[in-house]
Design a protein around this motif. Structure first.
Motif, mmCIF file in Angstrom:
data_model
loop_
_atom_site.group_PDB
_atom_site.id
_atom_site.type_symbol
_atom_site.label_atom_id
_atom_site.label_comp_id
_atom_site.label_asym_id
_atom_site.label_seq_id
_atom_site.Cartn_x
_atom_site.Cartn_y
_atom_site.Cartn_z
ATOM 1 N N ARG A 16 -7.943 -3.188 4.634
ATOM 2 C CA ARG A 16 -7.781 -1.735 4.499
ATOM 3 C C ARG A 16 -7.748 -1.063 5.863
ATOM 4 N NH1 ARG A 16 -11.423 -2.565 0.198
ATOM 5 N NH2 ARG A 16 -13.167 -1.791 1.433
ATOM 6 N N THR A 17 -8.530 -1.582 6.798
ATOM 7 C CA THR A 17 -8.510 -1.024 8.156
ATOM 8 C C THR A 17 -7.149 -1.237 8.808
ATOM 9 O OG1 THR A 17 -10.882 -1.336 8.485
ATOM 10 C CG2 THR A 17 -9.520 -1.191 10.457
ATOM 11 N N ILE A 18 -6.634 -2.468 8.697
ATOM 12 C CA ILE A 18 -5.323 -2.755 9.274
ATOM 13 C C ILE A 18 -4.247 -1.897 8.625
ATOM 14 C CG2 ILE A 18 -3.550 -4.531 9.574
ATOM 15 C CD1 ILE A 18 -5.959 -4.800 11.426
ATOM 16 N N ALA A 19 -4.343 -1.721 7.313
ATOM 17 C CA ALA A 19 -3.366 -0.875 6.611
ATOM 18 C C ALA A 19 -3.449 0.572 7.104
ATOM 19 C CB ALA A 19 -3.608 -0.945 5.102
ATOM 20 N N SER A 20 -4.662 1.056 7.328
ATOM 21 C CA SER A 20 -4.834 2.426 7.834
ATOM 22 C C SER A 20 -4.216 2.572 9.216
ATOM 23 C CB SER A 20 -6.321 2.782 7.876
ATOM 24 O OG SER A 20 -6.879 2.805 6.577
ATOM 25 N N LEU A 27 3.409 6.788 10.891
ATOM 26 C CA LEU A 27 3.520 8.241 10.744
ATOM 27 C C LEU A 27 3.441 8.945 12.092
ATOM 28 C CD1 LEU A 27 1.362 8.765 7.532
ATOM 29 C CD2 LEU A 27 3.845 8.574 7.728
ATOM 30 N N GLY A 28 2.592 8.426 12.997
ATOM 31 C CA GLY A 28 2.554 8.979 14.350
ATOM 32 C C GLY A 28 3.883 8.794 15.057
ATOM 33 N N PHE A 114 -6.482 11.209 7.710
ATOM 34 C CA PHE A 114 -6.138 10.886 6.326
ATOM 35 C C PHE A 114 -5.932 9.380 6.157
ATOM 36 C CE2 PHE A 114 -4.812 15.363 5.324
ATOM 37 C CZ PHE A 114 -5.551 15.483 4.148
ATOM 38 N N ALA A 115 -5.183 8.802 7.106
ATOM 39 C CA ALA A 115 -4.918 7.362 7.019
ATOM 40 C C ALA A 115 -6.213 6.566 7.135
ATOM 41 C CB ALA A 115 -3.928 6.948 8.110
ATOM 42 N N TRP A 120 -3.676 7.592 1.898
ATOM 43 C CA TRP A 120 -2.386 7.294 2.504
ATOM 44 C C TRP A 120 -1.270 8.196 2.009
ATOM 45 C CZ3 TRP A 120 -3.808 1.598 1.217
ATOM 46 C CH2 TRP A 120 -4.787 1.164 2.118
ATOM 47 N N ALA A 121 -1.277 8.517 0.726
ATOM 48 C CA ALA A 121 -0.250 9.417 0.206
ATOM 49 C C ALA A 121 -0.360 10.795 0.862
ATOM 50 C CB ALA A 121 -0.374 9.538 -1.317
ATOM 51 N N GLU A 122 -1.594 11.260 1.049
ATOM 52 C CA GLU A 122 -1.803 12.557 1.703
ATOM 53 C C GLU A 122 -1.348 12.517 3.155
ATOM 54 O OE1 GLU A 122 -3.840 11.009 -0.226
ATOM 55 O OE2 GLU A 122 -4.661 12.376 -1.740
ATOM 56 N N ALA A 123 -1.581 11.393 3.833
ATOM 57 C CA ALA A 123 -1.140 11.252 5.219
ATOM 58 C C ALA A 123 0.372 11.333 5.312
ATOM 59 C CB ALA A 123 -1.638 9.923 5.792
#
Length: 240
Positions: A16-20, A27-28, A114-115, A120-123
């Motif tokens: 989950r951390t890697i996905a974030s 997105l950045g 958010f990420a 993730w959807a909100e990000a």
């Protein structure tokens, strides 16, 4: 056994951390590419690092202290990004540049937060709005900026300019101050715009307000009749 390990790994906090991080990075990049294309001070790499950094701190707070830790970290990210944003704001004379860049960095940090919180959807949604704000609103901004300033309704910054002999600057200042006071326009300050061996241009900056062009024309005409003044005019610009 291998299947169970794989299922555990995919469900682990590390994944989950890697996905974030990955989502914050993508997105950045989306936000930063537009900034880089516009040749802004904070471009692609800066926005990516801000987003990933915010995601990292938020994720760290979550893993150490749960939702409460994430909340604490996000509050520090919000204040910390303010110092970073202040570094890209530049003041050139009466013009201030970099406010939009600083706001974009602030939003990139929000995307990263958010990420990092696994929202993730909100990000993704926020990133779309940020890019839209920097692109789709540009034509509207340009249109509004091209509109002439309405001196009757717009709070603007007015300047009354006079050119005088370099030996009579003090007298010109006194006349400028006295004439404007009689006209009902208090002076914020008087600045020297240009200076040569023989002439000096002064500009009296009026207290921001709405003004009547006809009155300012009369003030300028009166100033031009004063012996120390070679010429006089007035100008208007929007307030910073």
């Amino acid at each position: 056994m291998a299947h169970d390990y794989l299922a555990w790994f995919l469900d682990s906090a590390f994944v989950r951390t890697i996905a974030s991080f990955a989502i914050a990075f993508v997105l950045g990049t989306l936000i930063g590419t537009e900034r880089q294309w516009r040749q802004r001070t904070a471009g692609l790499r800066t926005n990516v690092l801000v987003a990933v950094g915010a995601a990292a701190f938020t994720d760290l707070g979550t893993r150490l202290l749960g939702p409460e830790g994430a909340t604490r970290i996000i509050s520090y990210v919000v204040s910390g990004i303010g110092f970073l944003g202040a570094g890209v704001i530049l003041k050139e004379g009466t013009q201030i540049r970099g406010l939009n860049t600083a706001a974009t960095l602030w939003c990139s940090a929000a995307v990263g937060a958010f990420a990092g919180a696994a929202l993730w959807a909100e990000a993704i949604a926020l990133s779309v709005f940020v890019v839209a704000g920097n692109t789709l609103l540009r034509p509207l901004v340009n249109y509004i900026n091209r509109l002439p300033i309405d001196t009757h309704t717009t709070e603007a910054r007015y300047r009354v300019h006079v050119v005088t002999d370099h030996r009579k600057v003090s007298a010109a200042r006194d006349i400028l101050d006295e004439t404007l006071e009689k006209g009902g326009y208090p002076i914020l300050e008087i600045e020297t715009l240009s200076e040569t061996e023989t002439q000096v241009e002064l500009a009296a900056i009026l207290v921001p307000s709405s003004a009547d062009p006809a009155v300012l024309d009369a003030v300028v005409a009166q100033l031009e009749k004063s012996p120390p003044v070679y010429s006089a005019t007035w100008s208007v610009s929007t307030t910073p």
